[in-house]
Design an enzyme around this catalytic site. Structure first.
Site, mmCIF file in Angstrom:
data_model
loop_
_atom_site.group_PDB
_atom_site.id
_atom_site.type_symbol
_atom_site.label_atom_id
_atom_site.label_comp_id
_atom_site.label_asym_id
_atom_site.label_seq_id
_atom_site.Cartn_x
_atom_site.Cartn_y
_atom_site.Cartn_z
ATOM 1 N N ASP A 1 73.212 24.533 28.974
ATOM 2 C CA ASP A 1 74.483 24.210 29.171
ATOM 3 C C ASP A 1 75.846 24.305 28.805
ATOM 4 O O ASP A 1 75.716 23.796 27.567
ATOM 5 C CB ASP A 1 74.429 22.631 29.212
ATOM 6 C CG ASP A 1 74.689 21.920 30.513
ATOM 7 O OD1 ASP A 1 76.083 21.631 30.650
ATOM 8 O OD2 ASP A 1 74.025 20.893 31.303
ATOM 9 N N ASP B 1 79.402 23.296 32.811
ATOM 10 C CA ASP B 1 79.785 22.035 33.467
ATOM 11 C C ASP B 1 81.605 22.022 33.730
ATOM 12 O O ASP B 1 82.396 22.627 32.907
ATOM 13 C CB ASP B 1 79.871 21.451 31.668
ATOM 14 C CG ASP B 1 79.940 19.827 31.882
ATOM 15 O OD1 ASP B 1 79.202 19.133 32.970
ATOM 16 O OD2 ASP B 1 80.706 19.398 31.283
ATOM 17 N N GLU C 1 79.063 23.665 37.586
ATOM 18 C CA GLU C 1 79.711 22.490 39.029
ATOM 19 C C GLU C 1 80.637 22.529 38.804
ATOM 20 O O GLU C 1 81.535 22.620 37.909
ATOM 21 C CB GLU C 1 78.740 21.629 37.750
ATOM 22 C CG GLU C 1 78.606 19.978 37.565
ATOM 23 C CD GLU C 1 79.187 18.875 36.906
ATOM 24 O OE1 GLU C 1 78.448 17.899 37.089
ATOM 25 O OE2 GLU C 1 79.704 18.783 35.604
ATOM 26 N N HIS D 1 71.179 14.865 35.712
ATOM 27 C CA HIS D 1 70.993 13.683 35.290
ATOM 28 C C HIS D 1 72.554 12.911 35.044
ATOM 29 O O HIS D 1 72.717 12.221 34.361
ATOM 30 C CB HIS D 1 71.274 14.461 33.616
ATOM 31 C CG HIS D 1 73.207 15.204 33.134
ATOM 32 N ND1 HIS D 1 72.802 15.991 34.252
ATOM 33 C CD2 HIS D 1 73.643 14.849 33.355
ATOM 34 C CE1 HIS D 1 74.167 16.991 34.021
ATOM 35 N NE2 HIS D 1 74.659 16.574 33.766
ATOM 36 N N ASP D 2 73.120 13.152 36.107
ATOM 37 C CA ASP D 2 74.795 12.388 36.427
ATOM 38 C C ASP D 2 74.181 11.383 37.376
ATOM 39 O O ASP D 2 74.817 11.252 38.264
ATOM 40 C CB ASP D 2 75.381 13.369 37.174
ATOM 41 C CG ASP D 2 75.915 14.133 35.957
ATOM 42 O OD1 ASP D 2 75.719 13.475 34.203
ATOM 43 O OD2 ASP D 2 76.457 14.670 35.686
#
Ligand code: GLC
Ligand code: CA
Length: 546
Positions: A95, A195, A246, A320-321
């Site tokens: 990430d 990200d 993302e 995870h969000d």
């Protein structure tokens, strides 16, 4: 690189497996579970960040891109994980949080000490009178400008005030970014998740009187060129590295542009529009039933839009969000198996690359925490305060957090029905979900018709079917009130996917002549006889061309 045959499994390292009894998952813990992971038939494991970080945003605030945070282990542990995973034919996807650094990063510290070279790595700006440079809001609430008295200037942070945005317009920043990616490529990393990468090009710094500032810094003019340049210097020099960006509040046009192979930018993108269908007036911190028609419409338009312009999507509900999809779009109390398998089918057979988020494959649900003390996530804690200030009652706030908090998707992996669900021998950093006695990996593996075994079938199906990997997507039953349906076609055959999103029976008016069922979540389906679908039923049907 071929993307249609890949399946990615996402691990939140903090919550996967604790190898050294400090209550926090770690790298060694992941290595210890590789055999379980390889049983899924996955190709890559995406790990959320485990680099040196003060952990104000659980590792998305990086202080050193080249070192492992002690909480998670050592460089040796990471090298060992890469090597062992490769032995199972699994690559690691790291990430890359390159839009911002932690304010504890040495670049930022030098900037704060007045070093102009490093000040130019960030956005330091004068205010407008007594106000910050613009009226934009941070994603976690409040202004996205933090005042620095020594300079009488503010620095930009689109997220927490300890996450300072990097200035990608500075060529030296872009060189540093490529160095970081190359460092990890040299370590044997086979994929990168970037990200909030469509926020790296800030078009203009002006007040927003229509929104919270997003339109001035989202999908900016240089996102494509900067990522293309990064790729030329790093990941695009190899043909076996998978990338996914993302994309925050993006568009189909932008995502096809980013992922069309001709543009040599990124392999795939994540977008989040389908995960906002339970927002009221575009507001996350509200309670609303999800809008099924909007969800379907978004799936159809993104699937067809991406394919028309040769783009490629990442397929997912969970990460995870996000709260857990089974609790959000399914029925985790009355139909856990049916709704989890239906949801999985609804996206796994779309055109794109599917992602599985740890625990999804065993039916992990939201946590339903009852007090604010149980929460850890910075966004949830900030919004708790904001909602309190707005006068919302405590029990209402808790109800909203139970539905919306990111901690719902971050509780420790449920391995067995023993102490701390087998995750750790000490109290974990975030509480284990109360349902671990029945929802856990051991139980899932041992029962023949569990969600887990259904996921394996779904993955196996993709692996052996060129039609699923590369076929075209076509919407079906667009106006149906409870069934989401689509067709995948190629010269060999046609596949129909039917998903009943509700706990009530439903009838589908569709011609299924010559089709046979190849997968479903009911032992016997009557869809071929009388076109009825049962509660949360999903059926996959295939017709071969003669
Ligand atoms: C992304 C991450 C999220 C993080 C944010 C800031 O949205 O997925 O977890 O908080 O970026 O880095
Ligand atoms: Ca640990």
């Amino acid at each position: 690189m071929e993307l249609g045959d890949k399946v990615v499994y996402q691990i939140y390292p903090k919550s996967f497996y604790d190898s050294n009894d400090d209550g926090i998952g770690d790298i060694k813990g992941i290595t210890m579970k590789l055999e379980y992971l390889s049983g899924h038939g996955i190709d890559l494991i995406w790990l959320n960040p485990f680099f040196v970080s003060p952990q104000n945003d659980n590792g998305y605030d990086i202080a050193d891109y080249y070192e492992i945070d002690k909480t998670f282990g050592t460089m040796k542990d990471v090298e060992e994980l890469i090597a062992k995973a490769s032995g199972y034919g699994i690559g690691l996807m790291f990430d890359m949080v390159l839009n911002h650094t932690s304010t504890e990063h040495e670049w930022f510290k030098k900037a704060l000490s007045g070093d102009q070279y490093y000040k130019d790595f960030y956005f330091f700006k004068k205010g407008e009178g007594a106000n910050p440079p613009t009226n934009w809001e941070s994603k976690y609430g409040g202004s996205c400008w933090e005042y620095v008295e020594e300079f009488d200037e503010y620095y930009l942070h689109l997220f927490d005030k300890t996450q300072a945005d990097l200035n990608w317009d500075n060529p030296d920043v872009r060189k540093e970014m490529a160095n970081i990616v190359n460092f990890w490529i040299d370590k044997g990393v086979k994929g990168f998740r970037f990200d909030v990468i469509n926020l790296i090009s800030k078009d203009s710094f002006e007040d927003d009187f229509e929104g919270v500032g997003k339109r001035f810094y989202t999908d900016g003019i240089n996102v494509g060129p900067y990522l293309h340049e990064l790729g030329e210097r790093s990941f695009n020099r190899y043909d076996d590295i998978m990338t996914v960006g993302e994309m925050s509040a993006t568009s189909i046009e932008k995502c096809t542009y980013y992922t069309n192979p001709e543009n040599k930018i990124l392999g795939t993108t994540f977008n989040f529009h389908h995960l906002k269908v339970d927002y009221q007036n575009n507001e996350k911190w509200t309670l609303a039933q999800f809008d099924f028609h909007e969800l379907k419409q978004l799936f159809h338009s993104w699937q067809t839009g991406m394919q028309e312009n040769n783009g490629w999507s990442a397929l997912f509900y969970n990460c995870h969000d996000q709260p857990r999809a089974i609790s959000r779009f399914g029925d985790d109390k009355n139909y856990p198996y049916e709704s989890a398998t239906m949801l999985a089918t609804s996206i796994h057979l779309q055109r794109g690359t599917p992602y599985i988020y740890y625990g999804e494959e065993i039916g992990m649900t939201n946590n339903y925490f009852e007090t604010i003390e149980q929460y850890r996530d910075v966004e949830s804690l900030n919004y708790y305060e904001i909602m309190k200030r707005q006068g919302i009652k405590e029990n209402k706030i808790i109800e909203i957090l139970q539905a919306k908090s990111r901690d719902n998707g971050r509780s420790p992996m449920q391995w067995d029905d023993g102490l701390n669900s087998g995750f750790s021998r000490v109290k974990p950093w975030l509480e284990i979900n109360k349902n671990y006695k029945s929802v856990n990996q051991e139980t899932a593996i041992n029962s023949g018709d569990s969600i887990y075994h259904y996921y394996r079938k779904l993955i196996a199906l993709r692996k052996k079917s060129d039609l699923i990997q590369n076929g075209s997507y076509q919407p079906l039953l667009e106006n149906h009130d409870s069934v989401y349906a689509y067709k995948r076609c190629d010269s060999q055959g046609e596949l129909i996917v039917l998903c009943n999103f509700y706990g009530e029976k439903s009838v589908v008016d569709i011609d299924l002549t010559d089709y046979r069922i190849i997968l479903g979540n009911y032992a016997s389906s009557s869809v071929l006889q009388d076109h009825t679908m049962q509660e949360f039923e999903t059926v996959v049907l295939l017709k071969n061309h003669g």
